[in-house]
Write a protein that holds these residues in place. Structure first.
Motif, short mmCIF file in Angstrom:
data_model
loop_
_atom_site.label_atom_id
_atom_site.label_comp_id
_atom_site.label_asym_id
_atom_site.label_seq_id
_atom_site.Cartn_x
_atom_site.Cartn_y
_atom_site.Cartn_z
N ALA A 28 0.83 -1.21 0.00
CA ALA A 28 0.00 0.00 0.00
C ALA A 28 0.87 1.26 0.00
N VAL A 29 1.98 1.24 0.74
CA VAL A 29 2.89 2.39 0.73
C VAL A 29 3.45 2.61 -0.66
N GLY A 30 3.81 1.53 -1.36
CA GLY A 30 4.33 1.67 -2.72
C GLY A 30 3.33 2.35 -3.65
N ALA A 31 2.07 1.92 -3.57
CA ALA A 31 1.04 2.52 -4.41
C ALA A 31 0.79 3.97 -4.03
N ALA A 32 0.68 4.24 -2.73
CA ALA A 32 0.40 5.61 -2.27
C ALA A 32 1.56 6.54 -2.57
N PHE A 33 2.78 6.05 -2.44
CA PHE A 33 3.97 6.86 -2.72
C PHE A 33 3.95 7.37 -4.15
N VAL A 34 3.64 6.49 -5.08
CA VAL A 34 3.58 6.89 -6.49
C VAL A 34 2.42 7.85 -6.72
N THR A 64 4.64 -0.46 -9.03
CA THR A 64 4.47 -0.78 -10.45
C THR A 64 3.00 -0.87 -10.83
N SER A 65 2.14 -1.25 -9.87
CA SER A 65 0.70 -1.34 -10.18
C SER A 65 0.13 0.02 -10.56
N GLN A 66 0.80 1.09 -10.10
CA GLN A 66 0.35 2.45 -10.42
C GLN A 66 1.17 3.09 -11.54
N TYR A 133 -6.29 2.37 1.67
CA TYR A 133 -6.02 1.16 0.88
C TYR A 133 -6.10 -0.10 1.75
N LEU A 134 -5.65 0.00 3.00
CA LEU A 134 -5.72 -1.16 3.89
C LEU A 134 -7.16 -1.51 4.24
N ASP A 135 -8.01 -0.50 4.29
CA ASP A 135 -9.43 -0.74 4.59
C ASP A 135 -10.21 -1.20 3.37
N ASP A 136 -9.96 -0.56 2.22
CA ASP A 136 -10.80 -0.75 1.04
C ASP A 136 -10.12 -1.49 -0.10
N GLY A 137 -8.84 -1.79 0.05
CA GLY A 137 -8.11 -2.44 -1.03
C GLY A 137 -7.34 -1.44 -1.88
N LEU A 138 -6.32 -1.93 -2.57
CA LEU A 138 -5.51 -1.07 -3.43
C LEU A 138 -6.34 -0.56 -4.60
N PRO A 139 -5.98 0.58 -5.17
CA PRO A 139 -6.66 1.04 -6.37
C PRO A 139 -6.38 0.09 -7.52
N PRO A 140 -7.22 0.07 -8.52
CA PRO A 140 -6.97 -0.82 -9.67
C PRO A 140 -5.62 -0.51 -10.31
N THR A 144 -1.04 0.01 -18.13
CA THR A 144 0.34 -0.41 -18.42
C THR A 144 1.17 -0.30 -17.15
N PRO A 145 1.24 -1.39 -16.38
CA PRO A 145 2.01 -1.34 -15.14
C PRO A 145 3.50 -1.09 -15.41
N GLY A 146 4.17 -0.62 -14.40
CA GLY A 146 5.60 -0.40 -14.52
C GLY A 146 6.39 -1.69 -14.49
N THR A 147 7.67 -1.59 -14.75
CA THR A 147 8.55 -2.75 -14.76
C THR A 147 9.57 -2.65 -13.62
N VAL A 148 10.18 -3.78 -13.30
CA VAL A 148 11.25 -3.82 -12.30
C VAL A 148 12.53 -4.28 -12.97
N THR A 149 13.58 -3.48 -12.86
CA THR A 149 14.89 -3.88 -13.35
C THR A 149 15.88 -3.82 -12.19
N GLU A 150 16.96 -4.55 -12.30
CA GLU A 150 17.97 -4.60 -11.24
C GLU A 150 19.29 -4.02 -11.74
N ARG A 151 19.99 -3.33 -10.84
CA ARG A 151 21.28 -2.74 -11.21
C ARG A 151 22.11 -2.54 -9.94
N ASP A 152 23.36 -2.95 -10.01
CA ASP A 152 24.28 -2.78 -8.89
C ASP A 152 25.00 -1.44 -9.05
#
Length: 454
Positions: A28-34, A64-66, A133-140, A144-152
């Motif tokens: 929920a923090v990830g979604a709200a942050f974005v 990424t869901s947002q 979001y914790l009470d009602d669920g995350l937003p849809p 086009t969701p975001g992607t996750v890439t890794e980099r050192d």
């Protein structure tokens, strides 16, 4: 509606894993942050705690869901995450509970360019959305969701540290480093790899259960192993990092702990040599020696409230080149105004290495240590405001005594000062006292505590 006040605090998210800080909350923090920041990319780092991988993955799912793309830099110190946020100009999330015990974890958030996110700069809005979001669920999820890439980015981080504090030509030193099983064990080997120092490592194994001691150098007991090792190894200096390595504490060649205010003064002088006349921030529980030394070297001292969001805001407002807190946080304009334990360590090493051969750290720092201090003393009280007012009334009207309310209550005279601040989260008053010598400190401390604890 969920009450998150216990875990979403003034500057970050922090709580007991499982009962307070869950994967659902991190998601929920990830979604709200974005949503609140309106960002399209986020860089994510994590410390060595066992819960950090799952919590950071959940945050990434929410982000990424947002629609935000996530760059996962893997294991990182907090200042490594700030480096990523600053150098890539992306919002950031660092999964760490810093110096807290193993049962805790947390999230430190920042805007692009490592700009802080606190209650007054977005965290309150994030908290409100997370509760919903914790009470009602995350937003849809967006189409086009975001992607996750890794980099050192560890090597890039180390290179930037060397760019800010060149040390390749320094004289050899023997350095004991206590990483406390925290992220200093991840960053120090790479940053120090090509430097002319013999490093004696203590507790470099990454272990979020902290089997040797808590990774909190502010507690003297956690410094004992480092102090002993410096003396036994006949080392020139000792360095201790907290769990996420954004703070650094120093031990001199005698095994004596160096006050963070002394390190603030030392680094301030170095930065003022590079930029004459610059502003230097110090928080209001730093030693009176700090503003004195800044003025003596042609700089402008600026007194700030305690806390990184206040320091960073004051740095931005004043254009300050550097800022230091008595808690061991050190902030650098050239590091996006963020705090870095590693930069403070490198500056201290550079100062010692540039001194004439045979110079000890204690002799180098002698002029930066001018007063005696009590350290922070906590008192649990039933009425914080009433006890603070009682202390203020007791000192009101005394000759030469002044008071201010910049952060709690500060009472000053030409020969001493003390600050009494309320805790943000507990019914505590925190007392710091400074005076000319230990006897004067003890007398003033006892007088104030007698009123606080009446």
């Amino acid at each position: 509606m969920a009450d998150l006040s216990k875990i979403i605090k003034a500057y970050d998210v922090r709580g007991l894993v499982g009962s307070e800080l869950t994967e659902d909350l991190a998601r929920a923090v990830g979604a709200a942050f974005v949503q609140v920041l309106g960002v399209t990319s986020v860089v994510v780092g994590k410390d060595m705690r066992p819960s950090s991988p799952a919590l950071s993955r959940a945050f990434e799912e929410g982000a990424t869901s947002q629609g935000a793309d996530v760059l996962d830099i893997g294991l990182a110190s907090t200042d490594q995450l700030y480096f990523a946020s600053g150098s890539l100009d992306r919002a950031g999330a660092m999964f760490t509970a810093s110096h807290n015990p193993a049962a805790y974890n947390g999230i430190k958030l920042c805007r692009p360019g490592a700009s802080p996110v606190g209650q007054e700069t977005g965290l309150a809005e994030i908290s409100a959305l997370v509760s919903r979001y914790l009470d009602d669920g995350l937003p849809p999820a967006v189409a086009t969701p975001g992607t996750v890439t890794e980099r050192d980015l560890l090597a890039d981080y180390a290179a930037y540290m060397h760019q800010l504090v060149p040390l390749a030509a320094a004289r050899p030193l023997k350095v004991v480093v206590d990483a406390g099983n925290g992220m200093g064990g991840h960053t120090v080997p790479t940053v120090f790899a090509d430097l002319p120092f013999e490093v004696v490592p203590l507790y470099f194994e990454l272990d979020g259960d902290f089997p040797n001691h808590e990774a909190n150098p502010l507690e003297p007991a956690n410094m004992a192993d480092l102090q002993r090792a410096v003396v036994e190894q006949s080392a020139d200096i000792g360095l201790a990092f907290d769990g996420d390595a954004d703070r650094c504490f120093v031990v001199d060649e005698r095994g004596e702990i160096v006050s963070p205010s002394t390190i603030t003064a030392l680094v301030a002088v170095r930065e003022l040599r590079r930029e004459p006349g610059a502003t230097v921030i110090h928080n209001l529980i730093s030693s009176r020696a700090v503003p004195e030394i800044v003025r003596e070297h042609g700089g402008t001292p600026f007194r700030s409230r305690v806390g990184h969001s206040y320091i960073k805001a004051d740095m931005a407002r004043t254009g300050a080149v550097f800022g230091g807190e008595h808690s061991g946080h050190f902030y650098f304009r050239d590091f996006w105004k963020a705090d870095s334990g590693m930069l403070a360590a490198l500056h201290t090493l550079a100062a010692l290495a540039e001194a004439p051969a045979g110079t000890t750290l204690s002799s180098l720092l002698a002029d930066y240590t001018r007063y005696s201090a009590s350290g922070e003393i906590n008192s649990e009280v039933s009425d914080v405001a009433e006890r603070t007012a009682a202390v203020e009334a007791a000192f009101a009207g005394r000759e030469g005594v002044t008071t201010d309310r910049l952060d709690g209550l500060t009472v000053s005279s030409p020969d001493w000062w003390f600050n009494l601040r309320p805790s943000n989260t507990e019914p505590l008053l925190r007392l710091n006292v400074e005076a000319a010598d230990a006897e004067a400190v003890a007398a003033l401390r006892d007088e104030v505590l007698a009123i606080v604890r009446a």
